[in-house]
Design a protein around this motif. Sequence first.
Motif, mmCIF file in Angstrom:
data_model
loop_
_atom_site.group_PDB
_atom_site.id
_atom_site.type_symbol
_atom_site.label_atom_id
_atom_site.label_comp_id
_atom_site.label_asym_id
_atom_site.label_seq_id
_atom_site.Cartn_x
_atom_site.Cartn_y
_atom_site.Cartn_z
ATOM 1 N N GLN A 28 0.764 -1.060 -0.033
ATOM 2 C CA GLN A 28 0.084 0.194 -0.109
ATOM 3 C C GLN A 28 0.922 1.047 -0.051
ATOM 4 O OE1 GLN A 28 -2.562 -0.414 3.179
ATOM 5 N NE2 GLN A 28 -4.081 -1.825 2.172
ATOM 6 N N VAL A 29 0.340 2.201 -0.880
ATOM 7 C CA VAL A 29 1.070 3.624 -0.867
ATOM 8 C C VAL A 29 0.118 4.699 -0.906
ATOM 9 C CG1 VAL A 29 3.037 2.395 -2.108
ATOM 10 C CG2 VAL A 29 1.219 3.240 -3.325
ATOM 11 N N THR A 30 0.794 5.743 -0.251
ATOM 12 C CA THR A 30 -0.041 6.894 -0.546
ATOM 13 C C THR A 30 -0.164 7.717 -1.578
ATOM 14 O OG1 THR A 30 0.853 7.098 1.932
ATOM 15 C CG2 THR A 30 -0.252 9.081 0.861
ATOM 16 N N MET A 31 1.096 7.965 -2.169
ATOM 17 C CA MET A 31 1.028 8.556 -3.403
ATOM 18 C C MET A 31 1.329 7.897 -4.599
ATOM 19 S SD MET A 31 0.457 11.755 -1.932
ATOM 20 C CE MET A 31 1.200 13.031 -3.153
ATOM 21 N N ASN A 50 -4.851 10.241 -6.329
ATOM 22 C CA ASN A 50 -4.988 10.204 -4.819
ATOM 23 C C ASN A 50 -6.165 9.158 -4.852
ATOM 24 O OD1 ASN A 50 -3.644 12.659 -4.745
ATOM 25 N ND2 ASN A 50 -5.405 13.673 -5.733
ATOM 26 N N GLN A 51 -5.844 8.175 -3.655
ATOM 27 C CA GLN A 51 -6.957 7.489 -3.510
ATOM 28 C C GLN A 51 -8.259 8.015 -2.882
ATOM 29 O OE1 GLN A 51 -8.099 5.657 -0.275
ATOM 30 N NE2 GLN A 51 -9.207 4.066 -1.447
ATOM 31 N N ARG A 70 -7.960 5.414 -9.188
ATOM 32 C CA ARG A 70 -7.184 4.960 -8.019
ATOM 33 C C ARG A 70 -8.213 4.416 -7.195
ATOM 34 N NH1 ARG A 70 -2.742 6.854 -4.544
ATOM 35 N NH2 ARG A 70 -2.261 4.554 -3.886
ATOM 36 N N LEU A 73 -5.073 1.463 -2.362
ATOM 37 C CA LEU A 73 -3.705 2.088 -2.073
ATOM 38 C C LEU A 73 -2.799 1.124 -2.945
ATOM 39 C CD1 LEU A 73 -4.018 2.555 1.523
ATOM 40 C CD2 LEU A 73 -4.254 4.292 -0.163
ATOM 41 N N GLY A 97 5.852 6.725 -0.550
ATOM 42 C CA GLY A 97 5.379 6.284 0.631
ATOM 43 C C GLY A 97 5.598 5.008 1.034
ATOM 44 N N ARG A 101 9.602 8.294 2.929
ATOM 45 C CA ARG A 101 8.369 8.662 2.201
ATOM 46 C C ARG A 101 8.923 9.656 1.201
ATOM 47 N NH1 ARG A 101 5.940 13.104 4.591
ATOM 48 N NH2 ARG A 101 6.959 13.906 6.477
ATOM 49 N N ASN B 98 5.282 19.798 1.748
ATOM 50 C CA ASN B 98 4.430 18.674 1.367
ATOM 51 C C ASN B 98 4.205 18.636 -0.052
ATOM 52 O OD1 ASN B 98 3.609 18.119 4.152
ATOM 53 N ND2 ASN B 98 2.330 20.185 4.029
ATOM 54 N N ARG B 100 4.913 17.255 -3.354
ATOM 55 C CA ARG B 100 5.778 15.949 -3.784
ATOM 56 C C ARG B 100 6.423 16.173 -5.310
ATOM 57 N NH1 ARG B 100 5.755 15.304 0.712
ATOM 58 N NH2 ARG B 100 5.027 13.482 2.098
#
Lengths: 115, 114
Positions: A28-31, A50-51, A70, A73, A97, A101, B98, B100
């Motif tokens: 799982q990843v954020t970005m 973005n999820q 998306r 994740l 992420g 990160r 923040n 990215r």
Amino acid sequence: SAVISQKPSRDICQRGTSLTIQCQVDSQVTMMFWYRQQPGQSLTLIATANQGSEATYESGFVIDKFPISRPNLTFSTLTVSNMSPEDSSIYLCSVEGLGDRYEQYFGPGTRLTVT
Amino acid sequence: AQSVSQHNHHVILSEAASLELGCNYSYGGTVNLFWYVQYPGQHLQLLLKYFSGDPLVKGIKGFEAEFIKSKFSFNLRKPSVQWSDTAEYFCAVRGAGNNRKLIWGLGTSLAVNP
């Protein structure tokens, strides 16, 4: 680091058609990000996926031309719509992420040729 | 606007030669700096990175880079290249915080002759 896979690895498409590129991550990843790498040029960010919300597009890229999904994740898709020869490029998925990160990790890319 | 400039687009060296690839950036604040490498037929990989602290950072395969804040530079170096270093090298910059978004240089194609 993560294992990132993309499908298809390459494709040749006709003008006016659409192609959906898949990006799968093994954790799982954020970005998640989608880039374009045209011959002799630098990487250009298309959008940030973005999820749970709509993707954020960079200047010059619009949702109608490059819709992105998306659903969770670990997965994202990029569609290149109504293609023209100018869309011929390598499309890259990257993630952030994992571990540190602030690092981005890249998939192998999808080489698209539009005839 | 933020930008990254890589001075050398194509570099050809013989094995054991020293390498230095230039990278300058334009950004007004604190930055994170990266060098990525793309070997033939492979995907982009992180070579090294700088966030803070010692401005001389060491990466994989004997590469190092020095952040010189006054010159807005982050040059990549290797004292003795090998044929296996033949690849495309990309410098990238991101504002700390923040945001990215990475800003990329055009890349430098390095060919090392055996």
